[in-house]
Design a protein around this motif. Structure first.
Motif, PDB file in Angstrom:
ATOM      1  N   ARG A 110       1.357  90.027 -22.162  1.00 35.74           N
ATOM      2  CA  ARG A 110       0.479  90.237 -23.271  1.00 35.74           C
ATOM      3  C   ARG A 110      -0.460  91.378 -22.943  1.00 35.74           C
ATOM      4  O   ARG A 110      -1.221  91.289 -21.774  1.00 35.74           O
ATOM      5  CB  ARG A 110      -0.499  89.051 -23.448  1.00 35.74           C
ATOM      6  CG  ARG A 110       0.035  87.864 -24.140  1.00 35.74           C
ATOM      7  CD  ARG A 110      -0.005  88.068 -25.862  1.00 35.74           C
ATOM      8  NE  ARG A 110       0.720  86.975 -26.411  1.00 35.74           N
ATOM      9  CZ  ARG A 110       0.297  86.735 -27.554  1.00 35.74           C
ATOM     10  NH1 ARG A 110      -0.569  87.320 -28.326  1.00 35.74           N
ATOM     11  NH2 ARG A 110       1.110  85.787 -28.305  1.00 35.74           N
TER      12      ARG A 110
ATOM     13  N   GLU B 282      -9.386  90.724 -27.024  1.00 35.67           N
ATOM     14  CA  GLU B 282      -8.229  90.356 -27.488  1.00 35.67           C
ATOM     15  C   GLU B 282      -7.637  89.295 -26.797  1.00 35.67           C
ATOM     16  O   GLU B 282      -7.291  88.159 -27.191  1.00 35.67           O
ATOM     17  CB  GLU B 282      -7.206  91.439 -28.009  1.00 35.67           C
ATOM     18  CG  GLU B 282      -7.680  92.331 -28.838  1.00 35.67           C
ATOM     19  CD  GLU B 282      -6.996  93.587 -28.998  1.00 35.67           C
ATOM     20  OE1 GLU B 282      -7.187  94.303 -30.007  1.00 35.67           O
ATOM     21  OE2 GLU B 282      -6.307  93.941 -28.021  1.00 35.67           O
TER      22      GLU B 282
ATOM     23  N   GLU C 213      -9.407  86.050 -26.614  1.00 39.69           N
ATOM     24  CA  GLU C 213      -9.277  85.159 -27.664  1.00 39.69           C
ATOM     25  C   GLU C 213      -7.929  84.359 -27.651  1.00 39.69           C
ATOM     26  O   GLU C 213      -7.836  83.549 -28.144  1.00 39.69           O
ATOM     27  CB  GLU C 213      -9.574  86.211 -29.040  1.00 39.69           C
ATOM     28  CG  GLU C 213      -9.362  85.368 -30.297  1.00 39.69           C
ATOM     29  CD  GLU C 213      -9.331  86.415 -31.465  1.00 39.69           C
ATOM     30  OE1 GLU C 213      -9.242  85.809 -32.638  1.00 39.69           O
ATOM     31  OE2 GLU C 213      -9.840  87.501 -31.225  1.00 39.69           O
ATOM     32  N   TRP C 214      -7.055  85.028 -27.239  1.00 34.19           N
ATOM     33  CA  TRP C 214      -5.544  84.735 -27.283  1.00 34.19           C
ATOM     34  C   TRP C 214      -5.698  83.395 -26.132  1.00 34.19           C
ATOM     35  O   TRP C 214      -5.081  82.306 -26.420  1.00 34.19           O
ATOM     36  CB  TRP C 214      -4.707  85.551 -26.929  1.00 34.19           C
ATOM     37  CG  TRP C 214      -3.458  85.187 -26.231  1.00 34.19           C
ATOM     38  CD1 TRP C 214      -2.343  84.710 -26.893  1.00 34.19           C
ATOM     39  CD2 TRP C 214      -2.952  85.119 -24.894  1.00 34.19           C
ATOM     40  NE1 TRP C 214      -1.386  84.070 -25.842  1.00 34.19           N
ATOM     41  CE2 TRP C 214      -1.615  84.461 -24.837  1.00 34.19           C
ATOM     42  CE3 TRP C 214      -3.497  85.631 -23.665  1.00 34.19           C
ATOM     43  CZ2 TRP C 214      -0.839  84.287 -23.579  1.00 34.19           C
ATOM     44  CZ3 TRP C 214      -3.124  85.357 -22.478  1.00 34.19           C
ATOM     45  CH2 TRP C 214      -1.633  84.978 -22.416  1.00 34.19           C
TER      46      TRP C 214
END
Length: 272
Positions: free
Chosen positions: A195, A201, A204-205
């Motif tokens: 990722r 980001e 959050e993932w």
């Protein structure tokens, strides 16, 4: 003494030299003897020598016996569960003890989660550092990330899947949401996943939970990038709340951030 890298996941990454060493070494020191025997079975090789456990809790106690075997001329092969021994795995103490006695140490190179993650991260790889695992305690971990605010090199570190969400949230708090990073999960295994994105980001993932072995690659700081005086004051106050003296906390935070110790101390006294 021989250090040997073992596969991160795919057994086909094992080198022919590793297979030969497993078959011929008089002593095999393994981080987990059960995993070693599973690996040997997958490679269709039977260790002919004595197999002993060599994990963190017994490493110091095992040193005298392994050193004696080496002095007597035996080949001692050291393997860990995955990757390169002594890189956040047992091995450093034995290598240091061998060096102190001028006992030859060699290495069978092979898989490493550090360089594998760096290679696939898409982040600068001309200069990088490896920082092991972040501290488990939240306050110490926040300070650890704050120390990377001005790091000019790409930084690689490991993290437990159970702490990854908290770690990335702390990284966002200390480094900002826009610093780029990559989370590499289950490298070389069936469910490998990389990722890439900003810390915001990725945090959050990860908040939904992550499984498997995790390696994180953090982009270097941009020239001139660094925390604001307000964030430095907040870090000082957090360290004071954790039990440090204000003067000590201000001095250490200022040194890490490259700002005036007096200016930071005065800002902390005045409330930022």
């Amino acid at each position: 003494m021989v250090l040997a890298a073992t596969p991160l996941g795919d057994v086909r990454d094992a080198s022919p030299r590793l297979v030969d060493a497993l078959a011929t070494a008089e002593v095999v020191a393994a981080e987990d003897t059960r995993r070693l025997r599973s690996l040997a079975a997958a490679l269709d090789v039977t260790p002919s020598g004595r197999v002993v456990s060599f994990y963190d809790q017994v490493e110091q106690a095992r040193l005298p016996g392994l050193l004696e075997a080496l002095r007597e001329g035996s080949t001692v092969l050291l393997v860990t569960d995955a990757g390169m021994p002594s890189v956040s795995d047992p091995g450093y103490r034995l290598v240091a003890a061998c060096a102190a006695e001028d006992i030859r140490v060699t290495c069978l190179p092979g898989p490493s989660a550090v360089t594998t993650a760096l290679a696939v991260s898409g982040l600068p790889s001309d200069r990088f550092c490896f920082d092991g695992f972040p501290p488990r305690k939240a306050g110490e971990r926040r300070r650890w990330f704050a120390g990377l605010a001005h790091e000019p090199r790409t930084c690689v570190f490991f993290e437990s899947p159970h702490r990854l969400a908290d770690s990335l949230a702390d990284a966002v708090a200390e480094l900002g949401p826009d610093r780029r990073a990559a989370v590499c999960r289950e490298l070389t295994k069936t469910y490998e996943e990389v990722r890439r994105g900003t810390l915001g980001e990725l945090a959050e993932w990860a908040a939904d939970g992550v499984r498997g072995e995790v390696t994180v690659v953090l982009a270097p700081a941009e020239p001139g990038e660094g925390p604001s005086m307000g964030s430095l004051v907040a870090e000082v106050k957090q360290r004071v709340a954790d039990g440090e003296r204000l003067k000590t906390a201000a001095a250490e935070v200022a040194a890490a951030a490259g700002v005036s110790k007096k200016a930071l101390y005065d800002a902390a006294i005045s409330g930022g």
